[in-house]
Design a protein around this motif. Sequence first.
Motif, PDB file in Angstrom:
ATOM      1  N   ASN A 195     -13.533  -3.847   5.916  1.00 58.33           N
ATOM      2  CA  ASN A 195     -13.352  -3.009   4.723  1.00 58.33           C
ATOM      3  C   ASN A 195     -13.472  -1.525   5.028  1.00 58.33           C
ATOM      4  O   ASN A 195     -13.241  -0.689   4.150  1.00 58.33           O
ATOM      5  CB  ASN A 195     -14.348  -3.408   3.625  1.00 58.33           C
ATOM      6  N   ARG A 233     -11.589   6.901   2.055  1.00 54.12           N
ATOM      7  CA  ARG A 233     -11.217   5.854   1.098  1.00 54.12           C
ATOM      8  C   ARG A 233     -11.525   6.254  -0.344  1.00 54.12           C
ATOM      9  O   ARG A 233     -10.931   5.729  -1.281  1.00 54.12           O
ATOM     10  CB  ARG A 233     -11.941   4.558   1.466  1.00 54.12           C
ATOM     11  N   ALA A 290      -0.714   2.527   0.263  1.00 51.23           N
ATOM     12  CA  ALA A 290      -0.388   2.783  -1.135  1.00 51.23           C
ATOM     13  C   ALA A 290      -0.563   4.268  -1.462  1.00 51.23           C
ATOM     14  O   ALA A 290       0.238   4.861  -2.196  1.00 51.23           O
ATOM     15  CB  ALA A 290      -1.254   1.929  -2.048  1.00 51.23           C
ATOM     16  N   CYS A 291      -1.607   4.865  -0.912  1.00 51.35           N
ATOM     17  CA  CYS A 291      -1.825   6.295  -1.093  1.00 51.35           C
ATOM     18  C   CYS A 291      -0.667   7.084  -0.487  1.00 51.35           C
ATOM     19  O   CYS A 291      -0.148   8.018  -1.113  1.00 51.35           O
ATOM     20  CB  CYS A 291      -3.149   6.703  -0.454  1.00 51.35           C
ATOM     21  N   SER A 341      -4.978   0.266   6.154  1.00 49.25           N
ATOM     22  CA  SER A 341      -5.268  -0.678   5.081  1.00 49.25           C
ATOM     23  C   SER A 341      -4.186  -0.592   4.014  1.00 49.25           C
ATOM     24  O   SER A 341      -3.440   0.401   3.942  1.00 49.25           O
ATOM     25  CB  SER A 341      -6.619  -0.349   4.442  1.00 49.25           C
ATOM     26  N   PRO A 342      -4.083  -1.608   3.147  1.00 54.97           N
ATOM     27  CA  PRO A 342      -3.149  -1.499   2.021  1.00 54.97           C
ATOM     28  C   PRO A 342      -3.439  -0.293   1.139  1.00 54.97           C
ATOM     29  O   PRO A 342      -2.516   0.344   0.616  1.00 54.97           O
ATOM     30  CB  PRO A 342      -3.362  -2.815   1.274  1.00 54.97           C
ATOM     31  N   GLN A 343      -4.711   0.046   0.974  1.00 51.30           N
ATOM     32  CA  GLN A 343      -5.069   1.179   0.122  1.00 51.30           C
ATOM     33  C   GLN A 343      -4.539   2.497   0.699  1.00 51.30           C
ATOM     34  O   GLN A 343      -4.044   3.361  -0.047  1.00 51.30           O
ATOM     35  CB  GLN A 343      -6.590   1.254  -0.047  1.00 51.30           C
ATOM     36  N   MET A 344      -4.645   2.655   2.014  1.00 49.79           N
ATOM     37  CA  MET A 344      -4.153   3.879   2.629  1.00 49.79           C
ATOM     38  C   MET A 344      -2.636   3.971   2.533  1.00 49.79           C
ATOM     39  O   MET A 344      -2.078   5.041   2.243  1.00 49.79           O
ATOM     40  CB  MET A 344      -4.606   3.943   4.094  1.00 49.79           C
ATOM     41  N   TYR A 373      -8.633   9.182  -1.750  1.00 50.92           N
ATOM     42  CA  TYR A 373      -7.278   8.828  -2.187  1.00 50.92           C
ATOM     43  C   TYR A 373      -7.036   9.190  -3.651  1.00 50.92           C
ATOM     44  O   TYR A 373      -5.983   9.713  -4.008  1.00 50.92           O
ATOM     45  CB  TYR A 373      -7.023   7.330  -2.001  1.00 50.92           C
ATOM     46  N   GLN A 374      -8.021   8.903  -4.493  1.00 50.42           N
ATOM     47  CA  GLN A 374      -7.837   9.098  -5.931  1.00 50.42           C
ATOM     48  C   GLN A 374      -7.743  10.572  -6.331  1.00 50.42           C
ATOM     49  O   GLN A 374      -7.311  10.888  -7.445  1.00 50.42           O
ATOM     50  CB  GLN A 374      -8.989   8.441  -6.690  1.00 50.42           C
ATOM     51  N   TYR A 417     -17.477   8.691  -6.038  1.00 52.36           N
ATOM     52  CA  TYR A 417     -17.313   7.366  -6.638  1.00 52.36           C
ATOM     53  C   TYR A 417     -17.557   7.404  -8.141  1.00 52.36           C
ATOM     54  O   TYR A 417     -16.783   6.842  -8.922  1.00 52.36           O
ATOM     55  CB  TYR A 417     -18.263   6.374  -5.971  1.00 52.36           C
TER      56      TYR A 417
END
Length: 224
Positions: free
Chosen positions: A140, A111, A150-151, A145-148, A114-115, A33
């Motif tokens: 959460n 989570r 998008a990845c 999820s949208p984040q996954m 991803y970055q 993080y």
Amino acid sequence: MGRGRYPARLHVTAPPPEIAARYYRSWPAHELYHTPERFPPLSAEGLFGRAAPLTLEFGCATGEYLCTLAAAQPTACFVGIDIVAKPLYRAVERAVALDLTNILFIHADARLIYQRIPDAALTTIILHFPPPLLRNRQRNQLLVSPQMLACAARTLVPGGYLSFLTDHPDLFALMQELLPAFPALRAIPASPAELAVFESHYHRRWAARGRTIRGLRIERVDNL
């Protein structure tokens, strides 16, 4: 990611240093993080030092499915990620028993991973039987999820795909609800051949209980 009490019943120990150096990494959440640049790119070049097709499994648990793929495709590379360390120790044991040279397991929060994945670095993403976690306070933590997505849209090569399987109808419905927001991804139902290619522990477990297994092949569209 383990579901139920299965991971707690595993009788395993952490791999010794020489085995861990070959097969196992731990990427602590607070470091990912605050200082993500300290970790190598999650790519074939970044982790294996060579250019090759790369498959990434989110929530790989004991690595049964991923090790089978890695043994069948020795020229490709494979990475399994799980937020729980204990199942990964068993995954490492599997890799050692098969003397695999093209697989690595990472103890980390997906989570936050991803970055660290470069654009167009992945040929395949596997998301099979993730925990539903559908209570409000757990939303959460969902891997669906949208984040996954998008990845996936960013990191899959054109023509690459996300393989999604679940025994949970609400989770399948959530995936279908989220997909229209990502025009770079096109979903088609998983074929019977894809569903039967290899049945992991969780696939066998939920099918034996009479649950319907639903699947999608979510492809990265190459003509945007």
